[in-house]
Enzyme design. Structure first.
Site, PDB file in Angstrom:
ATOM      1  N   GLU A   3     -21.929  10.872  54.377  1.00  0.00           N
ATOM      2  CA  GLU A   3     -21.657  10.802  55.812  1.00  0.00           C
ATOM      3  C   GLU A   3     -22.149  12.080  56.477  1.00  0.00           C
ATOM      4  OE1 GLU A   3     -17.813   8.894  57.265  1.00  0.00           O
ATOM      5  OE2 GLU A   3     -17.350   9.549  55.237  1.00  0.00           O
ATOM      6  N   LEU A   4     -22.964  11.936  57.498  1.00  0.00           N
ATOM      7  CA  LEU A   4     -23.597  13.074  58.159  1.00  0.00           C
ATOM      8  C   LEU A   4     -22.576  14.074  58.707  1.00  0.00           C
ATOM      9  CD1 LEU A   4     -26.325  14.238  59.176  1.00  0.00           C
ATOM     10  CD2 LEU A   4     -25.912  12.998  61.303  1.00  0.00           C
ATOM     11  N   ASP A   5     -22.699  15.323  58.289  1.00  0.00           N
ATOM     12  CA  ASP A   5     -21.878  16.425  58.815  1.00  0.00           C
ATOM     13  C   ASP A   5     -20.388  16.257  58.548  1.00  0.00           C
ATOM     14  OD1 ASP A   5     -24.251  17.460  59.763  1.00  0.00           O
ATOM     15  OD2 ASP A   5     -23.979  16.725  61.803  1.00  0.00           O
ATOM     16  N   GLN A   6     -20.049  15.433  57.550  1.00  0.00           N
ATOM     17  CA  GLN A   6     -18.633  15.164  57.274  1.00  0.00           C
ATOM     18  C   GLN A   6     -18.175  15.741  55.945  1.00  0.00           C
ATOM     19  OE1 GLN A   6     -16.618  13.789  59.371  1.00  0.00           O
ATOM     20  NE2 GLN A   6     -18.044  12.954  60.871  1.00  0.00           N
ATOM     21  N   GLY A  31     -24.251  16.196  64.597  1.00  0.00           N
ATOM     22  CA  GLY A  31     -25.504  15.536  64.949  1.00  0.00           C
ATOM     23  C   GLY A  31     -26.560  16.478  65.463  1.00  0.00           C
TER      24      GLY A  31
END
Lengths: 289, 289, 289, 289
Positions: B231-234, B206
């Site tokens: 999916e953020l940063d995944q 994040g």
């Protein structure tokens, strides 16, 4: 992958490069029921260079005996491509002799890793020019031999060591062995003696590298594992590492910090050798790690 | 080896593992005049696992056209082993679009390396949601497009970016692009958008990871290059690195130190992608570096 | 410098920052015959921040007894600046209790370093919830106590451990102790229990971090030494390190590689604690290493 | 801490060690209204060794002018303890001249960091023995001078360079300057010329260290920033770092990888020099980083 260790075979190859080598080797293996699980290949130059390859394969479905496979590989593939090659089976653990003097950290670290299954070797014996480490070694269930080494009787001492190692060890590790081996001794184990030198070679060749490092005021210290040749500290380098130091560390602290580098670098080199991951190419190593 | 770049081809393969794959692939290439110069192979499990392989080979003596070779490979080998495969020619440099916001260090580092020949790609354009970097980009002879991105008109902005990239870029690098891309945008470039995240993922997902790192009191900061998914940063991690910090570094110093990690990690990831060294396997990457 | 260890004293200070602190402390010491040999100082902010300092000084020419020096320092300097302070003498080695479960690598490494003089502590006892390591510990001349820990009798087990440690240990090392300590236990040793967690915190909190790391597909694994607080894996971080891995390493290999990180990170943390190099500041540590 | 940069002063001290130095220095500063915010101290030996110290302090409440403070410090403290000392004010940015040949990576990296505020120096001019980098340098608003250097006119060229630098630069950075400076030139800037050598000194002294490294088959390459003395590559080392390589990297790849090491190592050395963090002690450096 550690799985299926018992049925793993390894093939190390070096030869003049030319088209068709990978195809010939893998087709040969496939036709005899081997399943390649790891393959690493390197060429110095696609035209006129040298070719290096390591394969791991699984043997449960071999259609011939191991001896026959070896014989056939040499006849069918090895000769055709003028290969130097070596086929080994992981279940036949290589036997590793250890020479040590008084510093025990490299030795103890190897014995520990071995006891825990990190190093897949047998250790038939440890030889030392000092008697001090007998108890520490025997505690691991490993035979310890004390062979005093004096300048006047150096030849006899080496002869004694060679006779102890004869038929017992395929390779030798110098775990901080502080005497210089004669060219004759080294010639008996070509590229099969691993030394740990306590500097980042070629910096600080010779005696007391931590003192040399301190006096030069370097900001990193290092350790180097290499094969022993007849020239001191000049053999093919297998592995190296460095660690940060500052003006605050005097020679004793450098020795302390260096121990951690030495034992890790040596452990990697020994493992790679034991798993047939190293090919010597002139004065360099190809490491398929 | 950088030599013979112009005549180098690369083949990336993934398929269910079974005996005979390496033999079939290398024999096919041999029969068509290709000379394998680099081969890296990996299996998750020799029985029932997946097989991954990357080959580099030389093409001067191919007996067919490139198009025919591709067609034949699919027909003869690809279908037989149910392969996902990709054959590319180094001379056909991949085209890389770049998205950036205001921080210019990652962008400038990529343009520099590219100008020096370290990155074998074409860069058709750089898109930014700020106008500031136009001059810096155009100085490298690269087209710069300013596409403002506001919450209210996010969809239009993305549509504009997609139309600029359409037919221009095979993959996209987010060189510190600070807006979140929609799932729809990402779906247009599956595993072909590389982001640099300024932490050691999965730590500090994040916003403002350096602030998070400072507040947690970590002793190392990190950077992570990964493929972007919805999916953020995944997404699958390509490369990571860390650097040492202490209580003396506050957030601004962490940002300074982090820049060096970010640009190096991103450069490695981009190079590996451009050289077809990465295979995505679920949410992980196989990197044949 | 290892020299003159026996006559070395250490002073750790934290207080609100304001002008004159260093002058007051060093003048006090000078007037009592102490010679400062190492001084490290840090302020979070020169106006309104907190002040941290560590001094080492030599005591052969003290003009008062150690007890009087302590008393006078508190009266003359400590109260004036509202200091938290701690004065210790290197010759009074801190006593370190160790808790361990079945994994022995961190424990053995500590015992080894201690036996070699790398760790200047006394080790009054090792407590384990398994009986397996008794012989390995007693071989070092260290007392071993087996305290079984079951869910139903957890409170009794902790009471037994606390009574064994009472008056014996100033600080405790969890050398891969796999049970969670109660808040009550932790409160008895505030910022005096050091744990080694086998990941790069805050990534992979909780159970089996190597499995978590494998599943996330990270390219580096890590280890973290931290003080234990009542929140699992949330205490102040003392030291961290990372090591490179690839897709080739499955969970067992990550565990092997991780051992080397764990034992080095833990050894550094323990040494720093034993040498009074660490000040806890909220949920962070100031380490004057 | 980057805060309050404009009002920061720094004091570097070296003298024979004896009791009372820290007390005298900090009490002097306190009495004149200075607030010490960072103090780092080191003694080679508490009896008969040398004493080194660096302080940072805040000057807004000084009770005298800067000139008076300097004068008084010398009279009251410096002479008493036979100090070599240097008092500087961060707001008086040091002026850094740069010498470069054709390789631009170290130069460009310095200019970039400078432009971003990472390096608190002024850069009055860049001198090169080649004309190629003029545009790249002038784009940063920095003066560029081309001074051809030929064997026959070496003395004249150096005289020209010295006259350009005269009164302009307090220290000089050799950002891959490939000509050897004469002893006379070096003597004009004692311990004020920083060179970046592209190896881990003392390994690979002299020409083309990457080629030497390749031929020796090392597993790590390195870079070293050091002060230039009249002996080639023998001056006091400021900073070093290493990076991992393998048999797969030939000389051109080593050069690529080495660039990243060189520019980072040089940047750290320059920053530490500019912030008065380095004391030369014989042929070593004390770095209070």
């Amino acid at each position: 992958m550690t799985s299926q260790f018992e049925t793993t075979a390894r093939l190390l190859i070096t030869c003049p490069d030319r088209p068709g080598i990978v195809s010939a080797v893998t087709t040969f293996l496939y036709h005899h029921g081997a399943n390649v699980t790891e393959l690493d290949q390197y060429s110095t130059d696609p035209t006129g260079g040298r070719f290096f390859m390591r394969l791991e394969f699984q043997t449960p479905h071999l259609d011939v005996s191991r001896a026959t496979l070896k014989q056939a590989f040499g006849d069918v593939v090895g000769q055709r491509f003028e290969m130097d090659w070596r086929l080994s089976f992981a279940a036949d653990k290589p036997r590793m002799g250890i020479l040590v003097s008084k510093h025990d950290h490299a030795l103890m670290d190897l014995l520990w890793r071995w006891q825990r299954g990190e190093l897949r070797v047998d250790i038939p014996l440890v030889i030392s020019n000092h008697p001090d480490l007998r108890e520490a070694v025997e505690r691991f269930g490993v035979r310890f031999e004390h062979v005093p080494v004096e300048a006047a009787t150096h030849a006899e001492s080496e002869a004694r060591m060679l006779s102890l190692l004869e038929g017992q060890a395929e390779f030798i590790v110098l775990a901080r062995y502080m005497r210089i081996l004669s060219a004759g001794f080294v010639a008996r184990y070509p590229h099969r003696i691993i030394n740990i030198h306590h500097s980042f070679l070629p910096a600080f060749i010779g005696a007391d590298p931590y003192k040399q490092a301190y006096e030069r005021g370097v900001k990193l210290i290092g350790a180097t594992a290499h094969y022993v040749t007849s020239e001191l500290d000049q053999g093919p380098i297998i592995e190296q590492d460095t660690g940060r130091v500052s003006h605050r560390q005097a020679v004793p602290e450098l020795r302390h910090l260096g121990r951690d580098l030495e034992r890790q670098v040596l452990a990697r080199a020994v493992r790679w050798h034991a798993e047939d991951r190293i090919i010597v190419d002139g004065n360099k190593t190809i490491v398929f790690a």
